[in-house]
Scaffold this motif. Structure first.
Motif, mmCIF file in Angstrom:
data_model
loop_
_atom_site.group_PDB
_atom_site.id
_atom_site.type_symbol
_atom_site.label_atom_id
_atom_site.label_comp_id
_atom_site.label_asym_id
_atom_site.label_seq_id
_atom_site.Cartn_x
_atom_site.Cartn_y
_atom_site.Cartn_z
ATOM 1 N N LYS A 171 0.675 -1.083 0.296
ATOM 2 C CA LYS A 171 -0.617 -0.132 0.097
ATOM 3 C C LYS A 171 0.645 1.068 0.053
ATOM 4 O O LYS A 171 2.066 1.211 0.151
ATOM 5 N N LYS A 172 -0.356 2.448 -0.180
ATOM 6 C CA LYS A 172 0.917 3.252 -0.074
ATOM 7 C C LYS A 172 2.014 4.035 1.369
ATOM 8 O O LYS A 172 2.400 4.152 0.778
ATOM 9 N N SER A 173 0.836 3.513 2.113
ATOM 10 C CA SER A 173 1.856 4.047 3.942
ATOM 11 C C SER A 173 3.063 3.335 3.428
ATOM 12 O O SER A 173 3.328 2.721 4.613
ATOM 13 N N GLY A 174 2.785 1.728 2.939
ATOM 14 C CA GLY A 174 4.245 0.993 3.144
ATOM 15 C C GLY A 174 3.406 -0.854 4.191
ATOM 16 O O GLY A 174 4.515 -1.716 3.483
ATOM 17 N N ASP A 175 2.650 -0.900 4.134
ATOM 18 C CA ASP A 175 2.124 -1.841 4.683
ATOM 19 C C ASP A 175 1.588 -2.769 3.702
ATOM 20 O O ASP A 175 1.488 -2.459 2.231
ATOM 21 N N SER A 176 2.261 -4.390 4.110
ATOM 22 C CA SER A 176 1.839 -4.987 3.357
ATOM 23 C C SER A 176 0.298 -5.618 3.083
ATOM 24 O O SER A 176 -0.863 -5.763 4.412
ATOM 25 N N LEU A 177 -0.022 -6.085 2.230
ATOM 26 C CA LEU A 177 -2.038 -5.786 1.969
ATOM 27 C C LEU A 177 -1.933 -7.677 1.669
ATOM 28 O O LEU A 177 -1.743 -7.915 -0.221
ATOM 29 N N GLN A 178 -2.028 -8.796 2.100
ATOM 30 C CA GLN A 178 -2.757 -9.819 1.367
ATOM 31 C C GLN A 178 -4.217 -9.814 0.495
ATOM 32 O O GLN A 178 -5.236 -9.707 0.479
ATOM 33 N N GLN A 179 -4.046 -10.288 -1.275
ATOM 34 C CA GLN A 179 -5.070 -10.015 -1.819
ATOM 35 C C GLN A 179 -5.611 -11.264 -2.198
ATOM 36 O O GLN A 179 -4.389 -12.377 -2.699
ATOM 37 N N HIS A 180 -6.702 -11.174 -2.249
ATOM 38 C CA HIS A 180 -7.005 -12.640 -3.334
ATOM 39 C C HIS A 180 -7.243 -12.079 -4.899
ATOM 40 O O HIS A 180 -8.029 -11.457 -5.433
ATOM 41 N N VAL A 181 -6.471 -12.733 -6.342
ATOM 42 C CA VAL A 181 -6.143 -12.296 -6.750
ATOM 43 C C VAL A 181 -6.148 -12.422 -8.182
ATOM 44 O O VAL A 181 -6.124 -13.966 -7.895
ATOM 45 N N ARG A 182 -6.699 -12.105 -9.081
ATOM 46 C CA ARG A 182 -7.675 -12.696 -10.337
ATOM 47 C C ARG A 182 -7.104 -11.630 -11.573
ATOM 48 O O ARG A 182 -7.306 -10.458 -11.691
ATOM 49 N N ILE A 183 -6.345 -12.847 -12.154
ATOM 50 C CA ILE A 183 -5.324 -11.590 -13.551
ATOM 51 C C ILE A 183 -6.086 -11.978 -15.002
ATOM 52 O O ILE A 183 -5.593 -13.416 -15.381
ATOM 53 N N THR A 184 -6.755 -11.580 -15.809
ATOM 54 C CA THR A 184 -7.605 -12.656 -16.932
ATOM 55 C C THR A 184 -6.441 -12.085 -18.189
ATOM 56 O O THR A 184 -7.034 -10.086 -18.451
ATOM 57 N N PRO A 185 -5.989 -11.881 -19.058
ATOM 58 C CA PRO A 185 -5.983 -11.289 -20.186
ATOM 59 C C PRO A 185 -6.955 -11.091 -21.389
ATOM 60 O O PRO A 185 -7.905 -11.615 -21.501
ATOM 61 N N VAL A 186 -6.833 -10.338 -21.566
ATOM 62 C CA VAL A 186 -7.764 -9.094 -22.391
ATOM 63 C C VAL A 186 -7.460 -9.034 -24.005
ATOM 64 O O VAL A 186 -6.313 -8.783 -24.211
#
Length: 264
Positions: free
Chosen positions: A244-259
């Motif tokens: 994050k901008k604050s420097g903290d790490s954030l765990q994310q459940h991510v889905r990346i889809t190519p278009v």
């Protein structure tokens, strides 16, 4: 005075924009002609042949009133007889309305003598016209012009409105959404992304992903794994730690889809 063509049944057509299936209602055309003549008749019957709905307005005031009610996709303004009204002024009146941003406005111009120089279209474009049509009272010529506009500018505008609708949905989506180019340039983030990551949109748009700070909680080969998957045209889903901008790490459940588009 306002005339309507409403006695012919016309059907809607379907268009696809990516995964979206859209229904386009029959095209509506507004003819702005102070007097009936062979040219206005030709456009009227061309609309009939094409299955378009058609209105005729005789004055600038009725033209604007009718347009605000029906939101025509195509407007044809007679520019041959300035003693009735100034076509550029009528065009500006219509362009001053919000719905006109998706409308194609056609100027009908008088024929020039063979020895006269071709006039510049720049004044028409500056007034808000989309294109011009040199007077030709052939129904087929008018029909061809309208069909070209329908298959060109009108359908592009229709698809653009559909894309705007999709982005409106993204703006109100509760999940964070980020769109990048194939070169990893950030093109769009939605408000949910801004709230989650602490950035403002202006701080991100146009930047490469590599310019943003990375979390050290991801395994070293994760980005290579993701890029390899995306280059193969496959979707990647998994856990990713973002900073994050604050420097903290954030765990994310991510889905990346190519278009995949026409260019790959």
């Amino acid at each position: 005075m306002l005339l309507d063509m409403n006695d012919k049944m016309v059907s809607a057509t379907e268009e696809c924009v990516g995964p979206m299936k859209l229904t386009q209602e029959p095209i509506q055309v507004l003819l702005v002609f102070a007097k009936e003549d062979s040219q206005s008749d030709a456009f009227w019957w061309a609309c009939d042949r094409a299955g378009f709905r058609c209105n005729i307005a005789r004055t600038p005031e009725t033209a604007v009133e009718c347009f605000l009610e029906k939101h025509h996709e195509i407007i044809v303004i007679d520019g041959r007889h300035s003693r009735y009204f100034e076509p550029e002024a009528v065009c500006r009146l219509i362009r001053a309305t919000k719905p006109s941003e998706n409308t194609v406005i056609l100027a009908v111009l008088p024929q020039k003598a063979a020895d006269q120089e071709e006039p510049s279209v720049l004044p028409l474009l500056c007034a808000g016209f989309s294109r011009r049509f040199v007077e030709n009272s052939s129904v087929s010529a008018c029909y061809n012009e309208l069909i070209q506009i329908d298959h060109g500018e009108v359908r592009c505008q229709f698809k653009l409105r559909a894309c705007n609708s999709a982005f409106t949905a993204l703006e109100h989506c509760q999940e964070a959404v980020e769109i990048t180019s194939e070169d990893h340039i950030i093109q769009y983030v939605n408000p949910a992304f801004e709230r989650m990551m602490g950035y403002q949109k202006g701080e991100l748009i146009g930047k490469e992903l590599t310019e943003l700070p990375k979390s050290d909680k991801n395994r070293a080969d994760l980005l290579d794994t993701i890029n390899t998957c995306i280059k193969k045209g496959k979707e990647w889903t998994g856990i990713y730690y973002a900073r994050k901008k604050s420097g903290d790490s954030l765990q994310q459940h991510v889905r990346i889809t190519p278009v995949i588009g026409q260019g790959g």
